[in-house]
Structure formats: structure tokens, C-alpha cells
Design a protein around this motif. Structure first.
Motif, mmCIF file in Angstrom:
data_model
loop_
_atom_site.group_PDB
_atom_site.id
_atom_site.type_symbol
_atom_site.label_atom_id
_atom_site.label_comp_id
_atom_site.label_asym_id
_atom_site.label_seq_id
_atom_site.Cartn_x
_atom_site.Cartn_y
_atom_site.Cartn_z
ATOM 1 N N THR A 16 0.930 -1.210 -0.002
ATOM 2 C CA THR A 16 0.070 0.083 -0.166
ATOM 3 C C THR A 16 0.973 1.187 -0.107
ATOM 4 O OG1 THR A 16 -1.976 1.112 1.026
ATOM 5 C CG2 THR A 16 -0.124 0.149 2.585
ATOM 6 N N CYS A 17 0.368 2.255 -0.577
ATOM 7 C CA CYS A 17 1.138 3.621 -0.598
ATOM 8 C C CYS A 17 0.375 4.712 -0.160
ATOM 9 C CB CYS A 17 1.726 3.642 -1.917
ATOM 10 S SG CYS A 17 2.567 2.488 -2.678
ATOM 11 N N SER A 18 1.064 5.954 0.416
ATOM 12 C CA SER A 18 0.413 7.048 0.512
ATOM 13 C C SER A 18 0.237 7.876 -0.501
ATOM 14 C CB SER A 18 1.228 7.842 1.726
ATOM 15 O OG SER A 18 2.493 8.030 1.408
ATOM 16 N N THR A 19 -0.543 8.595 -0.893
ATOM 17 C CA THR A 19 -0.637 9.552 -2.182
ATOM 18 C C THR A 19 -0.900 11.065 -1.765
ATOM 19 O OG1 THR A 19 -3.012 8.799 -2.404
ATOM 20 C CG2 THR A 19 -1.295 7.313 -3.548
ATOM 21 N N THR B 214 -0.003 15.977 -5.600
ATOM 22 C CA THR B 214 -1.234 15.074 -5.764
ATOM 23 C C THR B 214 -1.979 15.833 -6.623
ATOM 24 O OG1 THR B 214 -1.078 14.244 -3.321
ATOM 25 C CG2 THR B 214 -3.084 14.375 -4.758
ATOM 26 N N THR C 48 -4.570 8.019 -11.280
ATOM 27 C CA THR C 48 -3.418 7.324 -10.625
ATOM 28 C C THR C 48 -4.076 6.211 -9.529
ATOM 29 O OG1 THR C 48 -2.330 9.267 -10.502
ATOM 30 C CG2 THR C 48 -1.704 7.782 -8.653
ATOM 31 N N LEU C 49 -5.121 6.648 -9.022
ATOM 32 C CA LEU C 49 -5.714 5.446 -8.144
ATOM 33 C C LEU C 49 -6.184 4.445 -8.983
ATOM 34 C CD1 LEU C 49 -7.395 7.909 -5.528
ATOM 35 C CD2 LEU C 49 -5.011 6.853 -5.588
ATOM 36 N N MET D 214 -3.272 2.086 -9.557
ATOM 37 C CA MET D 214 -3.126 1.527 -8.577
ATOM 38 C C MET D 214 -3.987 0.327 -8.200
ATOM 39 S SD MET D 214 -1.972 4.775 -6.240
ATOM 40 C CE MET D 214 -0.861 3.640 -5.001
ATOM 41 N N HIS E 139 -4.301 2.385 -1.171
ATOM 42 C CA HIS E 139 -3.627 3.745 -1.378
ATOM 43 C C HIS E 139 -4.432 4.349 -0.173
ATOM 44 C CE1 HIS E 139 -7.261 4.005 -3.765
ATOM 45 N NE2 HIS E 139 -6.909 2.846 -4.540
ATOM 46 N N THR E 140 -4.012 5.438 0.134
ATOM 47 C CA THR E 140 -4.760 6.414 1.152
ATOM 48 C C THR E 140 -4.065 7.844 1.095
ATOM 49 O OG1 THR E 140 -5.359 6.641 3.522
ATOM 50 C CG2 THR E 140 -3.073 5.923 2.904
ATOM 51 N N ASN F 167 -8.186 3.282 4.859
ATOM 52 C CA ASN F 167 -7.546 2.093 4.246
ATOM 53 C C ASN F 167 -7.074 0.953 5.602
ATOM 54 O OD1 ASN F 167 -5.609 0.212 3.281
ATOM 55 N ND2 ASN F 167 -4.201 2.014 2.367
#
Length: 392
Positions: A122-125, A130, A141-142, A145, A152-153, A166
Motif C-alpha cells: 500500500t502507498c500514501s498518495t 497530488t 493514478t488511483l 493502483m 492507497h490512502t 485503508n
């Protein structure tokens, strides 16, 4: 991922991870899991060029780009964590471009498949980039992913998604990941779309944590995009915010990004805070040496009678950058030939036939990073140490 980390001298390392009091309170038969978190993923144009070069050599990748060789050096570490968290700094575009670098990034979505293959879950966005290309790019982007299976969050496609938390189950533990950032002055979020981006604020963080706990989260990890670029010490606003967050919330771990250089890891009010993990991968137009250095933070959670005992380790990384040479000139013998993210400890322990200047560069990264990480006293009472592990 649910994978077991292969640690050297596991019993000794476990004993060294906790204080006597904490170790004695670890629940017999209690749950445990490991978290790996790394610095910014910032794909500059030179890295796109490298991926194109590597695709020609490997015959792999998508639409002429293969980011696998760039990040292969950290896969043995990231892939061993039960939960691996990355920070995706920028929006992604279409596989064949066009792509853009600083100041309004739009990078190849192929990097996402590589991040998943390396072992990230998982990734921070949420970042100051942004909204570089508006809500359309956030959605793109999301969507991308989701397609490769990366969580993602920090940003959202709809108001309903913005309210979601998330939460992932990791070794039987429900772990929530929250992400907040300061907003870009260059591309601020339009008022009607403010729901699409999590802005830093103590009250906003409190509300998100409360929602996470109500949804059953047993552990809450907070990612913050904050601080001053290229400063190895936390800024006053960073220190003020983390003081409030660690006192007024139950957040279990704070992970920081944005400065592009390594800042200390220390406990604040009993909670581990990684102020900045530097860059995982980047190629700034004017590399400083410090911007190529980063760390993977490694955190082990062990269940106790009244919560969680968390221990912290780190692993230094470095982005190797080939020297710039004029057309027709030859690079020095033994010079780096490709952009690569390397595991510094592995390179020092197994240097092979590396020339002395390359070894010296890795040693500088190890020594300098250690100094920055420990600059607020972590090796004393906090117990931060370098991660030791076996590579497959």
C-alpha cells in the motif's frame, strides 16, 4: 504479504528489540507483524530514460519501460515485511506518455507494477504534487493502483471514497494506514474538490483515527508529507505537530516524507516517529549526494497485555547515479553505469570487485545516514539499530 522475515540470530535480535519491561509484557502467543516503510518515490525524467534503456536490455516491462532493474536492489528487504508501505509522490499518466518532470509531475504508470513486484502492499498518495494535473490525474493514478493491486490512502476519486479508511489485515491484525500532506501553492485543490486530498491538521488526523478505530483498526499508522526540503533536522512545525499528535491521538507509528533527505527517527511521547525517510528513488536535476540517500524504516509490532510494543530498525539505501560525460568521452573505469537503488549494507558486506571509490561512497552514505537518524538521541533510550537480515 504475511511472509516471515529471515533475521540473522533471530533470538538475539528479538531480545535486543525491546526493553526488559516491554519484553516482559509481551503477550505469550500474542500476535506480531513487521512493517517496512521507505522514502519518496519520485520518478524524474532521467529515471524514465533509464527504464527505457533497461527495457531494451531485458526485453521486459510495458510500452518500452522496465523499472524492475532500478529497484531490484531493495526487493530482498521490502518483500520480507508483513506490511510494506511506499510513498507515491506524483500522479501517473498513460503508459506511452507524455510524461513530465518538475514542477508538475506526470510519470509512467509502469512504476506501479514494479512497486507491487518489489513487495509494496500500500502507498500514501497525499503530497504537494497530488494535484499537479488535477482531479483527472488523481483518478487515473488511483485506478492504475487498483489495477495492479496496490492499496492507497491520502487522496480520493469521490467524496464517498474520501471517507473510507485503508484497513488491511496483517497476520490477523487490522492495521489502518492514514496519510496527510501540506498543500501545494502551485496547484491548490479547487474548493469544490477539497474532499479529494487530505490536508495536515491535528483535528483532521484525530477524526480519521477515530473513524479507523470504530471500523475495528487495532493499529493506526500515520504518514505525513511535511517539513522543509533538504534540511536534515525537523522543522519547528514538524516538532509541534508531532508533539500534539503523539499526545492527543492513539496513533501507533508516524512516517514522514517530503524533505528528500534523511531526518531522525526517535520516540516522541512513547511513539516512534520517522521524521523523513529521504528518497527511496529520485534523480534530482542537481543531485546533492544527500538526496540520493534514504532509509527503509523497519518496525516490529508485538502484542502486549495493554497494547503494542514497537521496536525500530533501519536499512540505508542509495541511488547510484552514472557520471555525466560529454559526447565522445568515456566514463572513468569502475564508474556507475546505470541508475540503481542499492542496499548499502549489502554492498559494504559483499563488495566483490568494486573499486575503492565506490566502496567509500557507500560507507559515506552509511555513516552519514546513521548520524542524521541518531541526531535526536534514538540509539540511547529509544533503541534504534541497523536492520540485519539475510538476503535470498
Amino acid at each position: 504479504m504475511g511472509r516471515t522475515v529471515a533475521l540473522i540470530a533471530l533470538a538475539a535480535l528479538t531480545a535486543g528489540c525491546t526493553s526488559g519491561a516491554a519484553a516482559s509484557s509481551v503477550k505469550p502467543g500474542g500476535r506480531s507483524f513487521t512493517v517496512a516503510a521507505a522514502g519518496d518515490i519520485l520518478i524524474h525524467p532521467e529515471l524514465v530514460e533509464q527504464a527505457a534503456k533497461d527495457a531494451k536490455a531485458t526485453g521486459e516491462g510495458e510500452a518500452g519501460l522496465d523499472f524492475g532493474p532500478l529497484l531490484a536492489g531493495v526487493k530482498p528487504i521490502i518483500s520480507k515485511a508483513d506490511l510494506a508501505i511506499c510513498h507515491l509522490e506524483t500522479p501517473v499518466g498513460n503508459p506511452r506518455g507524455p510524461f513530465e518532470g518538475y514542477p508538475e509531475f506526470l510519470v509512467p504508470p509502469q512504476i506501479l507494477g514494479t512497486l507491487k513486484d518489489v513487495g509494496y502492499d500500500t502507498c500514501s498518495t497525499a503530497s504537494n504534487h497530488t494535484f499537479d494535473h488535477g482531479l483527472k490525474a488523481v483518478k487515473q493514478t488511483l485506478d492504475a493502483m487498483d489495477e495492479v493491486g496496490l492499496g492507497h490512502t491520502g487522496s480520493a476519486r469521490t467524496p464517498a471514497e474520501a471517507k473510507r479508511i485503508n484497513i488491511r489485515e496483517v497476520n490477523g491484525v487490522k492495521v489502518a494506514h492514514l496519510a496527510f500532506s501540506w498543500e501545494s501553492f502551485l496547484n491548490p485543490t479547487p474548493g469544490k474538490e477539497r474532499w479529494a486530498f487530505n490536508r495536515i491538521g491535528t483535528e483532521e488526523i484525530k477524526k480519521a483515527e477515530t473513524r479507523a478505530r470504530r471500523l475495528g483498526a487495532e493499529v493506526v499508522i500515520l504518514t505525513l508529507h511535511w517539513g522543509l526540503e533538504h534540511y536534515n533536522e525537523p522543522s519547528v512545525p514538524q516538532l509541534q505537530l508531532v508533539e500534539r499528535v503523539t499526545k492527543e491521538t492513539g496513533v501507533d507509528l508516524v512516517i514522514g516524507h517530503h524533505p528528500h533527505v534523511v531526518q531522525p527517527i526517535q520516540k516522541v511521547n512513547g511513539t516512534w516517529v520517522a521524521f523523513s525517510l529521504g528518497n527511496e528513488v529520485a534523480r534530482h536535476s542537481s543531485p546533492t549526494g544527500l538526496t540520493e540517500e534514504g532509509v527503509i524504516g523497519w518496525f516490529t509490532f508485538r502484542e502486549t497485555a495493554d497494547g503494542w510494543d514497537v521496536s525500530a530498525r533501519y536499512r540505508t539505501t542509495l541511488v547510484d547515479i552514472p557520471p555525466e560525460v560529454e559526447d565522445g568521452d568515456k566514463a572513468p573505469d569502475g564508474a556507475v553505469t546505470d541508475h540503481r537503488v542499492v542496499d548499502v549494507r549489502h554492498m559494504l558486506d559483499e563488495p566483490g570487485d568494486l573499486p575503492p571509490d565506490r566502496i567509500a561512497r557507500y560507507q559515506l552514505a552509511a555513516d552519514r545516514t546513521r548520524g542524521f537518524l541518531y541526531n535526536r538521541g534514538a540509539p540511547g533510550g529509544d533503541g534504534l539499530k541497523e536492520l540485519t537480515l539475510e538476503r535470498d
